[in-house]
Design a protein around this motif. Structure first.
Motif, PDB file in Angstrom:
ATOM      1  N   THR A 213       0.883  -1.338  -0.019  1.00 32.35           N
ATOM      2  CA  THR A 213       0.053   0.031  -0.028  1.00 32.35           C
ATOM      3  C   THR A 213       0.689   1.196   0.040  1.00 32.35           C
ATOM      4  N   GLN A 296      -7.691   1.398 -12.135  1.00 31.82           N
ATOM      5  CA  GLN A 296      -6.217   0.816 -12.202  1.00 31.82           C
ATOM      6  C   GLN A 296      -5.440   1.497 -13.206  1.00 31.82           C
ATOM      7  N   ILE A 320       1.542   8.741  -3.544  1.00 30.91           N
ATOM      8  CA  ILE A 320       0.876   7.588  -4.067  1.00 30.91           C
ATOM      9  C   ILE A 320      -0.124   7.116  -2.871  1.00 30.91           C
ATOM     10  N   LEU A 324      -4.222   5.463  -2.836  1.00 28.92           N
ATOM     11  CA  LEU A 324      -3.960   3.973  -3.391  1.00 28.92           C
ATOM     12  C   LEU A 324      -4.609   3.177  -2.733  1.00 28.92           C
ATOM     13  N   CYS A 327      -0.816  -1.647  -4.511  1.00 30.47           N
ATOM     14  CA  CYS A 327       0.055  -1.790  -5.634  1.00 30.47           C
ATOM     15  C   CYS A 327       0.573  -3.214  -5.829  1.00 30.47           C
ATOM     16  N   PHE A 352      -1.380  -0.308 -10.150  1.00 31.32           N
ATOM     17  CA  PHE A 352      -1.633   0.429  -9.035  1.00 31.32           C
ATOM     18  C   PHE A 352      -3.226   0.465  -8.861  1.00 31.32           C
ATOM     19  N   TRP A 354      -6.338   2.066  -7.792  1.00 31.05           N
ATOM     20  CA  TRP A 354      -6.507   3.156  -6.861  1.00 31.05           C
ATOM     21  C   TRP A 354      -8.061   3.456  -6.362  1.00 31.05           C
ATOM     22  N   VAL A 361      -6.370  10.960  -9.456  1.00 29.67           N
ATOM     23  CA  VAL A 361      -5.607   9.942  -9.859  1.00 29.67           C
ATOM     24  C   VAL A 361      -4.945  10.300 -11.173  1.00 29.67           C
TER      25      VAL A 361
END
Ligand SMILES: Cc1cc2nc3c(=O)[nH]c(=O)nc-3n(C[C@H](O)[C@H](O)[C@H](O)COP(=O)(O)OP(=O)(O)OC[C@H]3O[C@@H](n4cnc5c(N)ncnc54)[C@H](O)[C@@H]3O)c2cc1C
Length: 424
Positions: A213, A296, A320, A324, A327, A352, A354, A361
């Motif tokens: 993460t 994604q 990130i 997120l 990942c 990723f 999201w 994003v």
């Protein structure tokens, strides 16, 4: 044939703009549709996160085309017609004592749609799902049937086709005898150790995923290792030694890739052997994934650049992490398919998942894309902002694909906004 309204993609971040959606129930009905006015686009199982499958004209949904799965025509091959999903194909193959070399994380995705976008699973020695294609049959925009087989001049250009060459009505795929896999999750491996021994980490099993993460830059969350059975005893000992050097511990209860989520939807873990199609996807076929609530993005980076790319992501962790969900990092073997993100080089996919916050994003992606090496190729079916010139530059056979598209569809009836942005 039914005509319905277009609706949304699986993630719910895109309402298809098509003026109509048709669901042909036979190849004859499909030809009738193609004899009408375009533009057209084919819709698979709606699992892409961008407008690759969209059109302002007619969306041809393939779900009602009759499905056949026939593994009797040639040894080591299965021929599929219509648009089965991987789960359906995998169950039929396994029942007949056969298997695919790999699967993606979710079995609910259509085979033709996955192949069109270069979708992949994980494995140093396993290519993308498209690399298993032996032959591909299209009905083109002019209603013509065209079949290309491995070794034919345009074959390598036509497999990962972005839906731009016409309707794929049949595929022939490589198969092998069925096999068993055991899946084990290890928790909290040290990032320093993972990056210091990255080649050994991805060789821990036939398919390996690192999940994080980015809440911590010291430790990743989980290492999922899928081992094709039997495992040699010296390989098992080497694995145990590496896990110790990573400072990871073997999970004693089943885990979900998202920390804290119950693992009911996940395939069996804890080293319990089981058939390939019940272990290679992370998620179970009999679990219906709820619609979306995620976006994604994914970038496929040449293996030689992977550690630097992961270090760069580690450096961006604070940016990130707030957006997120998780990942995932996987490896994919090189292939020779012109628009495959693994064209000509082994790659590592930095993926990723999201939160579904599209604007935020999209605002972050340029920072990520600038930090990744200039060799990183975005996944065709996920959200990216890399500029079209840059995308083209990363594919050495781009001009050949553009020429192939022109020959298959001279009037551009399968063009859409996505391909237009790419200059196709
Ligand atoms: C939950 C989830 C998990 C995922 N996991 C992975 C993963 O593990 N690995 C990975 O690489 N990707 C993954 N993806 C991405 C996904 O595999 C791709 O977006 C894939 O293209 C989706 O297939 P689809 O049939 O839903 O395609 P759609 O989104 O419906 O269409 C994608 C493209 O395929 C074309 N197409 C579909 N059918 C045909 C046909 N019969 N003829 C011609 N063109 C066709 C469409 O025109 C379009 O261009 C995941 C997506 C989701 C939502």
């Amino acid at each position: 044939m039914t005509a319905t309204s277009a609706g949304a993609n699986w993630a719910g971040n895109l309402n298809y703009r098509a003026s109509r959606v048709v669901r042909p129930t036979s190849i004859d009905e499909l030809r009738e549709v193609l004899a009408g006015d375009g533009p057209f686009r084919v819709l698979g199982s709606r699992h892409s996160f961008n407008d690759i499958a969209d059109t302002e004209g007619t969306l041809i949904e393939t779900a009602d085309l009759p499905v056949t799965i026939d593994a009797s025509s040639a040894p080591g091959a299965v021929r599929i017609e219509g648009s089965p999903r991987y789960g359906e194909l995998a169950s039929a193959l396994h029942a007949g004592g056969l298997a695919l070399g790999n699967l993606a994380s979710l079995p609910h995705i259509s085979v033709a749609g996955a192949v069109a976008t270069g979708t992949h699973g994980s494995g140093d020695r396993i290519g993308s799902l498209a690399s298993a294609v032996r032959a591909i049959a299209f009905i083109t925009a002019t209603g013509e049937s065209r079949t290309l087989s491995r070794g034919d001049a345009d074959f390598a250009g036509a497999v990962v086709n972005l839906g731009a060459l016409g309707v794929v009505t049949a595929l022939e795929l490589d198969v092998e005898p069925t096999y068993d896999v055991a899946q084990t999750v290890y928790e909290r491996p040290s990032w320093d150790a993972v990056l210091a021994e990255y080649d050994a980490v991805t060789a821990l099993g036939s398919s390996v995923s690192v999940f994080t993460t980015w809440a911590s830059t010291d430790r990743a969350d989980q290492l999922w290792v899928k081992r094709r059975l039997p495992v040699e005893s010296d390989a098992a000992a080497a694995s145990a030694a590496l896990i110790a050097r990573l400072g990871a511990t073997e999970a004693t209860v089943a885990r979900h890739p998202l920390p804290g989520m119950v693992a009911d939807a996940c395939t069996a873990q804890l080293g319990e052997p089981g058939p390939w199609h019940e272990r290679l996807p992370h998620f179970r076929l009999d679990f219906t994934p709820s619609a979306g609530e995620e976006l994604q993005s994914e970038y496929l980076v040449p293996r030689a650049d992977a550690v630097a790319a992961l270090e760069a992501m580690r450096g961006l962790a604070a940016h990130i992490a707030p957006l997120l969900q998780v990942c995932e990092v996987r490896s994919v073997r090189a292939d020779d398919l012109w628009l495959s993100p693994a064209y000509g080089t082994d790659v590592v996919g930095i993926h990723f998942t999201w939160k579904r916050e599209q604007a935020a994003v999209e605002a972050l992606l340029p920072t990520i894309e600038a930090a990744l090496p200039e060799t990183a190729r975005p996944h065709w079916g996920k959200v990216f902002t890399v500029d079209a010139d840059e995308v083209r530059r990363r594919y050495p056979r781009w001009a050949d694909f553009a020429a192939l598209r022109e020959r298959f569809d001279p009037e551009g009836r399968f063009r859409n906004a996505y391909t237009a942005r790419l200059g196709l």
